[in-house]
Design an enzyme around this catalytic site. Structure first.
Site, PDB file in Angstrom:
ATOM      1  N   GLU A  97       0.812  -1.219   0.000  1.00 20.72           N
ATOM      2  CA  GLU A  97       0.000   0.000   0.000  1.00 20.72           C
ATOM      3  C   GLU A  97       0.847   1.272   0.000  1.00 20.72           C
ATOM      4  O   GLU A  97       0.479   2.267  -0.625  1.00 20.72           O
ATOM      5  CB  GLU A  97      -0.967   0.002   1.192  1.00 20.72           C
ATOM      6  CG  GLU A  97      -2.230  -0.825   0.978  1.00 20.72           C
ATOM      7  CD  GLU A  97      -1.994  -2.324   1.093  1.00 20.72           C
ATOM      8  OE1 GLU A  97      -0.924  -2.726   1.593  1.00 20.72           O
ATOM      9  OE2 GLU A  97      -2.864  -3.104   0.673  1.00 20.72           O
ATOM     10  N   HIS A 164     -11.915  -5.827   8.067  1.00 10.94           N
ATOM     11  CA  HIS A 164     -12.596  -5.634   6.784  1.00 10.94           C
ATOM     12  C   HIS A 164     -13.916  -4.890   6.959  1.00 10.94           C
ATOM     13  O   HIS A 164     -14.820  -5.040   6.154  1.00 10.94           O
ATOM     14  CB  HIS A 164     -12.863  -6.984   6.108  1.00 10.94           C
ATOM     15  CG  HIS A 164     -11.632  -7.746   5.747  1.00 10.94           C
ATOM     16  ND1 HIS A 164     -10.925  -8.492   6.662  1.00 10.94           N
ATOM     17  CD2 HIS A 164     -10.966  -7.869   4.574  1.00 10.94           C
ATOM     18  CE1 HIS A 164      -9.882  -9.055   6.067  1.00 10.94           C
ATOM     19  NE2 HIS A 164      -9.886  -8.693   4.806  1.00 10.94           N
TER      20      HIS A 164
END
Lengths: 358, 388
Positions: A97, A164
């Site tokens: 990322e 999540h």
């Protein structure tokens, strides 16, 4: 805002069941667009459409992220783009990322307009430094613009568990130089994403995963951009419910349990910039406010709204500024536990009832 | 070794104490000499060599003045210098063409700004916190770059700008542009995860990026023996790129390896990691007396000062070294005087300019003083044809 609010009044219609049962279907109007063609799209299809339209319009726009290429992304938001635009403009990246975000900053400085997909918003923490210390501060420090978009699939409600399900938008609100958007309808998802791509600043685009396939609406075809302002979704005179993202739909559902015209629902749509005028105008008129966040309560977007109202609309209030948010714990996995922490239409309606009786 | 007494049965015994002899772990003799230069070394004219010296002297003279201004209390915050490392930023930036970008010069890289032609008075205004167009007083010390010269300013988190440089290089590659991005960082910056991510991206995609790692033996007080098990250049192979060790105190050697790395990137063969070995001769900043450094180590490196050795070479080649120094001092005096006469920024402007509201302006072109970038002399004009 009032004129715009009148146009879109009732634009979001709750479905027959609670959002949790997966039956919520909103019918977003093509507000603000000419009487052009529209098509019924899911929230997810509207995001793909925005990417496609903007990539056709501007060859500087490119998409990068994990599995976004031929596979079409973990949620299929980039499906079809690889075939149309090729590997240079729809780039699969390593799992990294910091590099996805950091190279996007570099590409933006060099004149491109990257749209990076962080597979789940939760994962943005691993690339946070590039966002808050490099991208966010760049223009103020150096005068260099960083036109890039970070697509952040966020939110819970489907047993995603602690890694999540987060709603990390307030992280970015606290970092100067980042715009933060959180659409609730397909038309807004398209229009706000397109506007984010055209913006000259780094934009965090919080797209709610739980809305991807559960919300449908009419979406203008072709170019469609929305301004970064709030919108009155339901008009009312006695209480303002402020919400955004998935909570907007629950707020509308809760408002429908009262006589029409009593409860107003304001969809923030943009958290940075925050549409202070729209918030204050509504609350000054109704005299009561309930602010709903799916995010953890402390320092959430709703806390900023509450502070704004307390500071600048205090004398117009007929009751306390009330908030509903997730408690300050990670989002649990098991459906019963998750239900226990996320706001529900029932809890919103209950809080609204108390405020109306205040 | 804290807790050693209670760890007698620990299956993972603590590592032995580090050897206190710092000189043995970062000796100047271990640096390869000029015979490691690429065999196809680019040509440097005498004027080029004089320019290299003048740029290095310019960096040192500026930084010596900067230390003085800091100690006089005229420079807010902090001041950092790259004394003894001038050959690296000067030699590396000298190999760049005008369309190349530097992202970013770091804490010991003042010379790179000078090569690109960033205005010295503006740099001093920036250091002094005066109104200036590099940072408008929003940033200080080494945090600046001149976008008009193709230079992006650094951030403190290292090596964040390496990641950004890889992204800039990606844009150049996608647009089929003949230009590279050059990045600087110290050996300590090879430890964070972002370094690995950037190396992996750059190597995987063969981005046209030139990576200059300045190994000066110390990350603040931490020696390389406490930083990594494998030197940066040796790690390059694991990312699919060559790692080149160069004597960071030899400006022509640094220039040559950077030139070769740039050529390689322009051919589409991808990045090169250059590990320039040198020694940090001063503290981390002017606030740091660096008493943790072995004096014998500094003494060993002092004899290899990049300016003193190059000056001797050029003096022998007929360069008027004293005139070089006089020119540098004259420019510096004028720049300092102008900077000190500049007001502080208007406090009313502290919050403006957070958002970009206009179409972004592309980075400008930097100075590229190497004679190899000079336009070829025009062809002799052909004789006019009859009848025209």
């Amino acid at each position: 805002m009032s004129a715009q609010g009148a146009e879109v009044r009732g634009a979001v219609v709750p479905g027959a069941g609670a959002a949790r049962q997966g039956t919520l279907v909103g019918a977003a109007s093509a507000d603000g667009s000419p009487a052009g063609a529209t098509r019924t799209m899911t929230y997810l299809q509207a995001i793909t459409d925005a990417l496609r339209v903007e990539m056709r319009r501007d060859e500087r726009v490119l998409v990068l992220g994990e599995d976004v290429g031929a596979f079409g992304g973990a949620f299929k938001a980039t499906e079809g783009l690889f075939d149309e635009f090729g590997a240079d403009r729809v780039q699969d990246t390593p799992i990294a990322e910091a590099a996805i975000i950091g190279t996007s900053v570099g590409a933006a400085l060099a004149g491109l307009r990257p749209v990076c997909e962080v597979q789940f918003a939760d994962f943005v923490a691993t690339g946070f430094d590039q966002l808050v210390n490099v991208a966010g501060k760049m223009h103020w420090r150096t005068g260099l613009a960083v036109p890039m978009v970070l697509r952040l699939p966020s939110g819970g409600g489907f047993a995603g568990g602690p890694f999540h399900s987060q709603n990390p938008e307030a992280w970015f609100m606290h970092a100067p130089g980042l715009k933060v958007l959180a659409p609730s309808t397909p038309a807004d998802a398209k229009g706000l994403l397109a506007a984010a791509i055209r913006d000259h600043n780094p934009v965090c685009f919080l797209e709610h995963k739980h809305l991807y396939r559960r919300v449908k609406g009419e979406v203008p075809l072709g170019e469609h951009v929305e301004p970064f302002v709030a919108r009155t979704v339901v008009a009312g005179d006695e209480l303002t419910i402020v919400a955004y993202g998935a909570m907007l739909h629950l707020a509308v559902e809760a408002a429908a349990r009262f006589e029409p015209g009593r409860v107003e629902v304001l969809d923030l749509r943009s958290l940075v910039p925050l549409d202070e005028d729209a918030i204050l105008a509504s609350v000054r008129r109704t005299g009561r406010v309930l602010i709903v966040d799916e995010a953890n309560e402390t320092c959430a977007a709703g806390a900023q709204v509450a502070a704004l109202v307390a500071d600048r609309a205090f004398s117009d209030l007929d009751g306390p500024v009330r908030r509903l948010a997730a408690p300050d714990v990670p989002i649990p996995f098991s459906p019963g536990l998750e239900e226990a922490v996320l706001p529900t239409a029932d809890r919103i309606a209950e809080a609204a009832r108390e405020l109306l009786a205040y | 070794m804290i807790g050693r007494a209670v760890l007698v049965e620990d299956p993972h015994p603590p590592t032995p104490d580090r050897a206190p002899d710092a000189a043995s772990e970062h000796p100047p003799g271990a640096v390869p000499r000029t015979d490691d230069r690429p065999s196809t070394a680019p040509r440097l004219t005498l004027a080029d060599r004089e320019a290299l010296l003048e740029l290095m002297v310019g960096m040192r003279t500026f930084e010596e003045r900067g230390v003085a201004l800091y100690k006089q209390g005229r420079t807010p915050g902090s001041f950092y210098d790259g004394h003894g490392q001038e050959a690296i930023p000067v030699g590396a930036a000298f190999a760049l063409g005008p369309d190349d970008v530097i992202c970013s010069p770091l804490i010991r890289d003042m010379g790179a700004h000078l090569v690109r032609g960033t205005d010295l008075t503006e740099i001093i205004r920036h250091h002094l916190g005066r109104d200036n167009r590099l940072s408008r007083g929003r940033e200080g010390n080494v945090h600046f770059g001149d976008p008009r010269k193709g230079v992006v300013g650094m951030v403190s988190m290292l090596p964040d700008m390496f990641v950004v440089a890889v992204g800039m290089a990606m844009a150049f590659r996608l647009r089929r542009e003949r230009r590279v991005a050059l990045t600087f960082f110290g050996e300590g910056a090879t430890s964070p995860g972002a370094w690995h991510e950037a190396m992996n991206f750059a190597g995987l995609r063969k981005e046209p990026v030139v990576i200059v790692c300045e190994n000066n033996g110390l990350a603040y007080s931490t020696p390389t023996s406490a930083q990594f098990a494998v030197p940066p250049a040796e790690r390059a192979a694991a990312y699919g790129m060559p790692g080149v060790v160069v004597d960071g105190n030899d400006v022509e050697a640094v220039f040559a390896v950077t030139h070769a790395a740039r050529e390689r990137a322009l051919r589409g063969d991808g990045p090169t990691l250059i590990e320039a070995r040198t020694m940090r001769m001063h503290g981390h900043g002017s606030h740091d007396d660096a008493r943790y450094v072995d004096p014998a180590l500094l003494e060993a490196w002092r004899g290899r000062d990049p300016i003193a050795t190059y000056e001797a070479t050029l003096r022998g080649a007929g360069v008027d070294v004293d005139a070089v120094r006089a020119r540098v001092l004259e420019r510096l005096d004028a720049a300092v005087e102008a900077a000190l006469a500049t007001p502080l920024p208007d406090p009313a402007g502290a919050t403006d300019g957070l958002w970009a509201t206009d179409e972004p302006v592309p980075l400008g072109r930097g100075d590229a003083p190497w004679s190899g970038f000079a336009p070829a002399p025009p062809e002799p004009a052909a004789a006019p044809e009859a009848g025209r």
